[in-house]
Design a protein around this motif. Structure first.
Motif, PDB file in Angstrom:
ATOM      1  N   TRP A 161       0.817  -1.209   0.000  1.00 50.61           N
ATOM      2  CA  TRP A 161       0.000   0.000   0.000  1.00 50.61           C
ATOM      3  C   TRP A 161       0.853   1.262   0.000  1.00 50.61           C
ATOM      4  N   ILE A 162       2.112   1.155  -0.294  1.00 53.06           N
ATOM      5  CA  ILE A 162       3.021   2.283  -0.131  1.00 53.06           C
ATOM      6  C   ILE A 162       2.695   3.427  -1.088  1.00 53.06           C
ATOM      7  N   ASP A 163       1.991   3.135  -2.188  1.00 51.23           N
ATOM      8  CA  ASP A 163       1.642   4.184  -3.154  1.00 51.23           C
ATOM      9  C   ASP A 163       0.298   4.832  -2.864  1.00 51.23           C
ATOM     10  N   GLN A 164      -0.477   4.305  -1.936  1.00 53.07           N
ATOM     11  CA  GLN A 164      -1.784   4.873  -1.593  1.00 53.07           C
ATOM     12  C   GLN A 164      -1.602   5.900  -0.467  1.00 53.07           C
ATOM     13  N   VAL A 165      -1.139   7.071  -0.843  1.00 52.43           N
ATOM     14  CA  VAL A 165      -0.757   8.092   0.139  1.00 52.43           C
ATOM     15  C   VAL A 165      -1.874   9.097   0.395  1.00 52.43           C
ATOM     16  N   ARG A 166      -3.004   8.940  -0.233  1.00 48.28           N
ATOM     17  CA  ARG A 166      -4.102   9.874   0.010  1.00 48.28           C
ATOM     18  C   ARG A 166      -4.595   9.743   1.449  1.00 48.28           C
ATOM     19  N   PRO A 167      -4.888  10.869   2.133  1.00 49.32           N
ATOM     20  CA  PRO A 167      -5.380  10.772   3.522  1.00 49.32           C
ATOM     21  C   PRO A 167      -6.646   9.940   3.603  1.00 49.32           C
TER      22      PRO A 167
END
Length: 279
Positions: A161-167
């Motif tokens: 999930w390292i690319d799912q940085v949306r709050p």
């Protein structure tokens, strides 16, 4: 250059909010960004009594990972009780600092497939040290800086999930009034219901007054139908009855029948004697 705090430490530097940042997390309104990582964002916020705090909200990727949520809960339970002001979200109601948990049972459910995003509010003294503490928590959740276990002999480890940085999703319910910076209470909801009932009653009263002042119209007289053999002719009482036609008033027909033999001979004049007068 940052201005030092009263105790001599360098001050924290806030950053503007982005379009993806929530306006409110729990009971804390969000004012600015302090730091961010792949596992979440640390915000500068304030509560209803205007007490500043660092609000850490996990990202969508970290909030959907059970291991990341457990690491976040374990890190918060290791902090001092005076440092943690409040906490919430899925899996944050257990441990040594569970007394700081604030449930959101009155808020609508997000869904079983998308758990509530974990968050925590920490004490903020406007120093860079407090921001560094928030950065350390985010890095530990993302396993940044963890020493390698053994000798690497294959592809490097990477979180899925390292690319799912949306709050993560932060629920705001009930919705506040425009221009207000606090949650709408029962008093506001009751006032809105009373106002709606008053407007409905006023609309009904206006409709009744409009119908009462409308002029009454007399019904139109029925029109007889000449095409139907059983049609009923309605004669008005004010009309005078027409006289029945007399036999003498009828005009003779142009095509009259031929005279009978007895009437064929013309009669004599009134002064001339008839043939029977000599006998």
């Amino acid at each position: 250059m940052s201005t030092p705090t009263p105790d001599g430490q360098p001050a924290a530097r806030p950053f503007p909010l982005l379009a993806s940042d929530p306006p409110k997390v729990g009971d804390y309104w969000i004012d600015a960004r302090l730091t961010a990582a792949a596992s979440g964002v640390a915000y500068l916020g304030h509560d209803p009594v205007n007490t500043s705090a660092i609000v850490i909200l996990l990202s969508e990727g970290a909030a959907g990972d059970a291991a990341a949520r457990d690491r976040f809960a374990g890190l918060i339970n290791q902090l001092h009780i005076d440092t943690v002001l409040a906490r919430g979200g899925h899996g944050q109601d257990d441990g040594r600092l569970a007394v700081r948990f604030r449930p959101d049972t009155d808020d609508p459910a997000v869904g079983d497939e998308l758990p509530d995003t974990p968050w925590v509010a920490l004490a903020y003294d406007a120093s860079a040290a407090s921001v560094a503490e928030a950065q350390r928590i985010l890095d530990d959740v993302a396993l940044i800086g963890v020493a390698a276990q053994g000798r690497p002999t294959g592809p490097d480890y990477r979180l899925h999930w390292i690319d799912q940085v949306r709050p993560g999703i932060a629920k705001l319910w009930p919705l506040p009034w425009p221009g207000r910076h606090d949650r709408a209470g029962w008093g506001s909801i009751l006032a809105s219901w009373l106002l709606m009932i008053l407007l409905c009653a006023l609309a009904v009263l206006i409709a009744i007054l409009l119908f009462q002042q409308a002029p009454t119209q007399a019904p139109r007289p029925p029109v007889p139908t000449t095409g139907s053999p059983n049609a009923t002719v309605t004669v008005s009482s004010s009309a005078s009855p027409s006289p029945s036609p007399s036999p003498s008033s009828s005009s003779p027909s142009s095509a009259s029948p031929s005279p009978s033999p007895g009437a064929s001979s013309p009669s004599g004049s009134a002064g001339s004697p008839s043939p029977n007068s000599r006998l």
